[in-house]
Design a protein around this motif. Structure first.
Motif, PDB file in Angstrom:
ATOM      1  N   SER A 296       8.025   8.062 -11.678  1.00  0.00           N
ATOM      2  CA  SER A 296       8.257   8.536 -10.310  1.00  0.00           C
ATOM      3  C   SER A 296       9.756   8.538 -10.064  1.00  0.00           C
ATOM      4  O   SER A 296      10.493   7.745 -10.658  1.00  0.00           O
ATOM      5  CB  SER A 296       7.572   7.623  -9.293  1.00  0.00           C
ATOM      6  OG  SER A 296       6.174   7.561  -9.511  1.00  0.00           O
TER       7      SER A 296
ATOM      8  N   THR B  86       1.621   0.266  -4.643  1.00  0.00           N
ATOM      9  CA  THR B  86       0.532   1.116  -5.126  1.00  0.00           C
ATOM     10  C   THR B  86       0.857   2.601  -4.997  1.00  0.00           C
ATOM     11  O   THR B  86       0.150   3.436  -5.563  1.00  0.00           O
ATOM     12  CB  THR B  86      -0.776   0.823  -4.371  1.00  0.00           C
ATOM     13  OG1 THR B  86      -0.571   1.042  -2.975  1.00  0.00           O
ATOM     14  CG2 THR B  86      -1.215  -0.618  -4.595  1.00  0.00           C
ATOM     15  N   GLY B  87       1.895   2.923  -4.248  1.00  0.00           N
ATOM     16  CA  GLY B  87       2.307   4.311  -4.092  1.00  0.00           C
ATOM     17  C   GLY B  87       3.749   4.382  -3.647  1.00  0.00           C
ATOM     18  O   GLY B  87       4.565   3.524  -4.004  1.00  0.00           O
ATOM     19  N   LYS B  88       4.076   5.397  -2.836  1.00  0.00           N
ATOM     20  CA  LYS B  88       5.441   5.549  -2.363  1.00  0.00           C
ATOM     21  C   LYS B  88       5.848   4.340  -1.519  1.00  0.00           C
ATOM     22  O   LYS B  88       5.104   3.884  -0.653  1.00  0.00           O
ATOM     23  CB  LYS B  88       5.590   6.822  -1.522  1.00  0.00           C
ATOM     24  CG  LYS B  88       7.013   7.042  -1.019  1.00  0.00           C
ATOM     25  CD  LYS B  88       7.148   8.307  -0.183  1.00  0.00           C
ATOM     26  CE  LYS B  88       8.580   8.457   0.326  1.00  0.00           C
ATOM     27  NZ  LYS B  88       8.749   9.669   1.162  1.00  0.00           N
TER      28      LYS B  88
ATOM     29  N   THR C  48       0.832  -1.202   0.000  1.00  0.00           N
ATOM     30  CA  THR C  48       0.000   0.000   0.000  1.00  0.00           C
ATOM     31  C   THR C  48       0.868   1.253   0.000  1.00  0.00           C
ATOM     32  O   THR C  48       2.057   1.220   0.294  1.00  0.00           O
ATOM     33  CB  THR C  48      -0.944   0.023   1.209  1.00  0.00           C
ATOM     34  OG1 THR C  48      -0.174  -0.079   2.411  1.00  0.00           O
ATOM     35  CG2 THR C  48      -1.938  -1.115   1.146  1.00  0.00           C
ATOM     36  N   ASP C  49       0.257   2.380  -0.313  1.00  0.00           N
ATOM     37  CA  ASP C  49       0.960   3.657  -0.441  1.00  0.00           C
ATOM     38  C   ASP C  49       1.546   4.109   0.900  1.00  0.00           C
ATOM     39  O   ASP C  49       0.910   4.008   1.947  1.00  0.00           O
ATOM     40  CB  ASP C  49      -0.024   4.702  -0.955  1.00  0.00           C
ATOM     41  CG  ASP C  49       0.625   6.039  -1.240  1.00  0.00           C
ATOM     42  OD1 ASP C  49       1.858   6.099  -1.381  1.00  0.00           O
ATOM     43  OD2 ASP C  49      -0.123   7.037  -1.323  1.00  0.00           O
ATOM     44  N   GLY C  50       2.802   4.599   0.842  1.00  0.00           N
ATOM     45  CA  GLY C  50       3.423   5.212   2.004  1.00  0.00           C
ATOM     46  C   GLY C  50       4.111   4.276   2.960  1.00  0.00           C
ATOM     47  O   GLY C  50       4.495   4.686   4.060  1.00  0.00           O
TER      48      GLY C  50
ATOM     49  N   THR D  65       5.723   0.366  -9.997  1.00  0.00           N
ATOM     50  CA  THR D  65       4.878   1.231  -9.173  1.00  0.00           C
ATOM     51  C   THR D  65       3.568   1.516  -9.909  1.00  0.00           C
ATOM     52  O   THR D  65       3.572   1.815 -11.107  1.00  0.00           O
ATOM     53  CB  THR D  65       5.601   2.543  -8.857  1.00  0.00           C
ATOM     54  OG1 THR D  65       6.820   2.243  -8.184  1.00  0.00           O
ATOM     55  CG2 THR D  65       4.748   3.441  -7.974  1.00  0.00           C
TER      56      THR D  65
ATOM     57  N   LYS E 140       5.034   8.874  -7.263  1.00  0.00           N
ATOM     58  CA  LYS E 140       5.114   8.201  -5.964  1.00  0.00           C
ATOM     59  C   LYS E 140       6.515   7.606  -5.844  1.00  0.00           C
ATOM     60  O   LYS E 140       6.789   6.522  -6.347  1.00  0.00           O
ATOM     61  CB  LYS E 140       4.057   7.103  -5.849  1.00  0.00           C
ATOM     62  CG  LYS E 140       2.626   7.617  -5.846  1.00  0.00           C
ATOM     63  CD  LYS E 140       2.296   8.325  -4.533  1.00  0.00           C
ATOM     64  CE  LYS E 140       0.821   8.689  -4.446  1.00  0.00           C
ATOM     65  NZ  LYS E 140       0.468   9.291  -3.151  1.00  0.00           N
TER      66      LYS E 140
ATOM     67  N   ALA F 288       1.204   3.963  -9.377  1.00  0.00           N
ATOM     68  CA  ALA F 288       0.820   5.355  -9.614  1.00  0.00           C
ATOM     69  C   ALA F 288       2.028   6.208  -9.996  1.00  0.00           C
ATOM     70  O   ALA F 288       3.168   5.912  -9.642  1.00  0.00           O
ATOM     71  CB  ALA F 288       0.152   5.932  -8.368  1.00  0.00           C
ATOM     72  N   ASN F 289       1.756   7.297 -10.717  1.00  0.00           N
ATOM     73  CA  ASN F 289       2.796   8.270 -11.042  1.00  0.00           C
ATOM     74  C   ASN F 289       3.122   9.129  -9.822  1.00  0.00           C
ATOM     75  O   ASN F 289       2.324   9.266  -8.896  1.00  0.00           O
ATOM     76  CB  ASN F 289       2.329   9.194 -12.173  1.00  0.00           C
ATOM     77  CG  ASN F 289       2.095   8.448 -13.469  1.00  0.00           C
ATOM     78  OD1 ASN F 289       2.590   7.353 -13.658  1.00  0.00           O
ATOM     79  ND2 ASN F 289       1.335   9.052 -14.357  1.00  0.00           N
TER      80      ASN F 289
END
Length: 332
Positions: A156, A102-104, A79-81, A121, A126, A123-124
């Motif tokens: 990214s 999915t994110g950073k 997951t993101d972050g 990755t 991230k 998403a852009n």
């Protein structure tokens, strides 16, 4: 679900989770978990929804234990972050399907980050942040991508801190940037070399792709940079290469063989030396600054030996505020 450090610290070794039944998965859910060391191996995917830490050992995740296609995802998903942390080594593996942040995503390990599967990755914009020598103390923190695998950031930024780089696979940031720093203060970096502390060969450079913002190598933290025999074929996927040796007293030196880049900027604290071997940019600028802090050091010069040719396809800029530009060659 949640595993607290106080509840797992009596297991002084690696906790191994195996979900080998067909289509089975492992999910880190609800909240963060901490183990002495953790190895999670699943037939059809490992899903990481919260932070995972190996407080004294490894973090090893394998989302495709049988290396056979399944109906389920069969990959590693983040997951993101998220930040994953290993006090020793970290390994990420998914053989038949691409791993998906999915994110950073931030990966931290003290003795190496080993990517044994392709990763893309979702998403852009991230960033993918990897520090394979996070304590800057082991001299063993290599960032590795194995043969045939690609780490793709999907437009990214990719930021890598390491003792060394082992790229039999590739890293691509599309139109964004790849930044590579040395983990140790004043750590020597080389491209085209095999003898510096961080040594990125000409072939490894060719497996980095950042067609827009390019590659930034070095920092105010890192040491001197050596450049040896970079070929046009292996630098063509980097829109611009920026070499940064701005720590006090550090230099950039061209040696052994001539080098070619699309475009090149160099910023050094105490001098740029082209010692017998020329530099060419075949699509863009050539910009050299041998005195980045404009404070008097022992070097602070741009030195070009007799017989060299320095060529820029577009604009060439030379600067050395407190030193001299010593031109024994030809500039085109």
């Amino acid at each position: 679900n949640t595993v607290w450090a106080t509840h797992s610290n009596n297991i002084a070794g690696t906790v191994t989770m195996v979900a080998a039944a067909d289509e089975s998965t492992i999910t880190f859910a609800t909240s963060a978990s901490t183990f002495y060391g953790i190895s999670a191996q699943a037939d059809a995917g490992v899903i990481v929804n919260f932070q995972v830490t190996g407080s004294a050992g490894i973090v090893a995740l394998d989302g495709d234990l049988d290396t056979t296609a399944d109906t389920a995802a069969n990959n590693l998903a983040f997951t993101d972050g998220l930040t994953l942390t290993a006090v020793t080594a970290m390994t990420m593996k998914s053989t038949t399907v691409t791993m998906i942040p999915t994110g950073k995503l931030t990966l931290l390990a003290k003795t190496g980050v080993h990517i044994a599967g392709s990763m893309t990755t979702f998403a852009n914009a991230k960033p993918l942040v990897i520090n394979s020598d996070s304590d800057a103390g082991s001299g063993a923190g290599t960032f590795t991508v194995v043969t045939g695998k690609t780490v793709t950031s999907n437009k990214s930024d990719v930021m890598i801190t390491a003792w060394d780089i082992d790229l039999d696979g590739s890293v691509t940031a599309g139109t964004k940037s790849i930044t590579i720093h040395g983990a140790y203060a004043a750590q020597a970096i080389g491209i085209g070399t095999t003898t510096t502390e961080m040594a990125i060969t000409d072939g490894e450079l060719g497996r980095l792709l950042a067609s827009g913002d390019g590659l930034c190598l070095g920092s105010t933290h890192s040491g001197s940079i050596s450049v040896e025999g970079i070929t046009a074929g292996n630098s063509q996927n980097l829109g611009i290469v920026s070499l940064v040796a701005t720590r006090d007293g550090k230099t950039v030196t061209f040696q052994t063989a001539a080098s070619v880049f699309n475009a090149l900027t160099i910023t050094a604290d105490a001098g740029i030396i082209a010692d017998g071997y020329g530099v060419t940019t075949d699509t863009g600028i050539l910009q050299l600054n041998g005195d980045s802090d404009e404070v008097d050091d022992s070097g602070d010069k741009i030195a070009i030996t007799d017989g060299l040719t320095m060529t820029a396809e577009t604009l060439m800029t030379l600067a050395a505020h407190n030193g001299a530009i010593i031109n024994g060659g030809t500039m085109i």
